[in-house]
Design a protein around this motif. Structure first.
Motif, short mmCIF file in Angstrom:
data_model
loop_
_atom_site.label_atom_id
_atom_site.label_comp_id
_atom_site.label_asym_id
_atom_site.label_seq_id
_atom_site.Cartn_x
_atom_site.Cartn_y
_atom_site.Cartn_z
N ILE A 18 0.84 -1.20 0.00
CA ILE A 18 0.00 0.00 0.00
C ILE A 18 0.87 1.25 0.00
CG2 ILE A 18 -1.64 1.33 1.39
CD1 ILE A 18 -2.85 -1.39 2.23
N GLY A 19 1.95 1.23 0.74
CA GLY A 19 2.85 2.38 0.75
C GLY A 19 3.45 2.66 -0.61
N VAL A 20 3.86 1.62 -1.31
CA VAL A 20 4.44 1.79 -2.65
C VAL A 20 3.37 2.31 -3.61
CG1 VAL A 20 5.39 0.54 -4.62
CG2 VAL A 20 6.28 0.11 -2.34
N ILE A 21 2.16 1.78 -3.53
CA ILE A 21 1.08 2.24 -4.40
C ILE A 21 0.79 3.72 -4.14
CG2 ILE A 21 -1.40 2.04 -4.85
CD1 ILE A 21 -1.03 -1.01 -4.53
N TRP A 22 0.74 4.12 -2.88
CA TRP A 22 0.48 5.52 -2.56
C TRP A 22 1.58 6.43 -3.10
CZ3 TRP A 22 -1.61 5.97 3.13
CH2 TRP A 22 -2.87 5.39 3.18
N VAL A 23 2.83 5.99 -3.00
CA VAL A 23 3.93 6.80 -3.52
C VAL A 23 3.80 6.94 -5.04
CG1 VAL A 23 6.42 6.84 -3.92
CG2 VAL A 23 5.55 6.32 -1.65
N LEU A 24 3.54 5.85 -5.72
CA LEU A 24 3.43 5.90 -7.17
C LEU A 24 2.24 6.75 -7.62
CD1 LEU A 24 4.31 2.23 -8.14
CD2 LEU A 24 5.76 4.26 -8.32
N GLN A 25 1.13 6.67 -6.92
CA GLN A 25 -0.01 7.51 -7.27
C GLN A 25 0.26 8.97 -6.94
OE1 GLN A 25 -3.36 5.61 -5.33
NE2 GLN A 25 -3.90 4.57 -7.24
N GLY A 26 0.90 9.24 -5.84
CA GLY A 26 1.21 10.61 -5.48
C GLY A 26 2.18 11.27 -6.45
N LEU A 27 3.06 10.47 -7.04
CA LEU A 27 4.03 10.99 -8.01
C LEU A 27 3.49 10.95 -9.44
CD1 LEU A 27 7.31 9.43 -6.60
CD2 LEU A 27 6.46 11.77 -6.32
N ASN A 28 2.22 10.61 -9.60
CA ASN A 28 1.55 10.59 -10.90
C ASN A 28 2.13 9.53 -11.84
OD1 ASN A 28 -0.52 11.44 -12.52
ND2 ASN A 28 0.58 13.19 -13.36
N VAL A 29 2.63 8.45 -11.29
CA VAL A 29 3.14 7.34 -12.09
C VAL A 29 2.06 6.30 -12.32
CG1 VAL A 29 4.84 5.45 -12.13
CG2 VAL A 29 5.49 7.71 -11.27
N LEU A 30 1.22 6.09 -11.33
CA LEU A 30 0.15 5.10 -11.38
C LEU A 30 -1.19 5.85 -11.41
CD1 LEU A 30 -0.29 2.01 -11.20
CD2 LEU A 30 -0.50 2.30 -8.74
N PRO A 31 -1.80 5.97 -12.58
CA PRO A 31 -3.03 6.76 -12.70
C PRO A 31 -4.27 5.98 -12.28
CG PRO A 31 -2.42 5.93 -14.84
CD PRO A 31 -1.34 5.49 -13.88
N GLY A 32 -5.39 6.70 -12.20
CA GLY A 32 -6.68 6.05 -12.01
C GLY A 32 -7.30 6.21 -10.65
N SER A 33 -6.93 7.22 -9.90
CA SER A 33 -7.47 7.39 -8.56
C SER A 33 -7.54 8.88 -8.25
CB SER A 33 -6.57 6.69 -7.55
OG SER A 33 -6.99 6.98 -6.23
#
Length: 63
Positions: A18-33
């Motif tokens: 979950i921490g890795v997912i949050w970092v990737l989403q916060g850095l705009n690497v993992l879209p869709g949220s």
């Protein structure tokens, strides 16, 4: 003692993920949220991922 090691690994794995997912989403690497592109989620996720990774390493290290 082995059961405690398995329990800690099972609980710390999602913490790391979950921490890795949050970092990737916060850095705009993992879209869709709603978190995508919001840097605060990377700030929240980094310590979570570090604690989860450290806990996985500490529980499973050889003694």
């Amino acid at each position: 003692m082995i059961a405690l090691r398995y329990l800690a690994t099972i609980l710390s794995g999602p913490l790391l993920l979950i921490g890795v997912i949050w970092v990737l989403q916060g850095l705009n690497v993992l879209p869709g949220s709603f978190m995508t592109g919001q840097i605060i989620w990377a700030i929240y996720g980094a310590p979570m991922a570090l604690v989860g990774g450290a806990l996985v390493w500490w529980v499973n290290r050889r003694r």
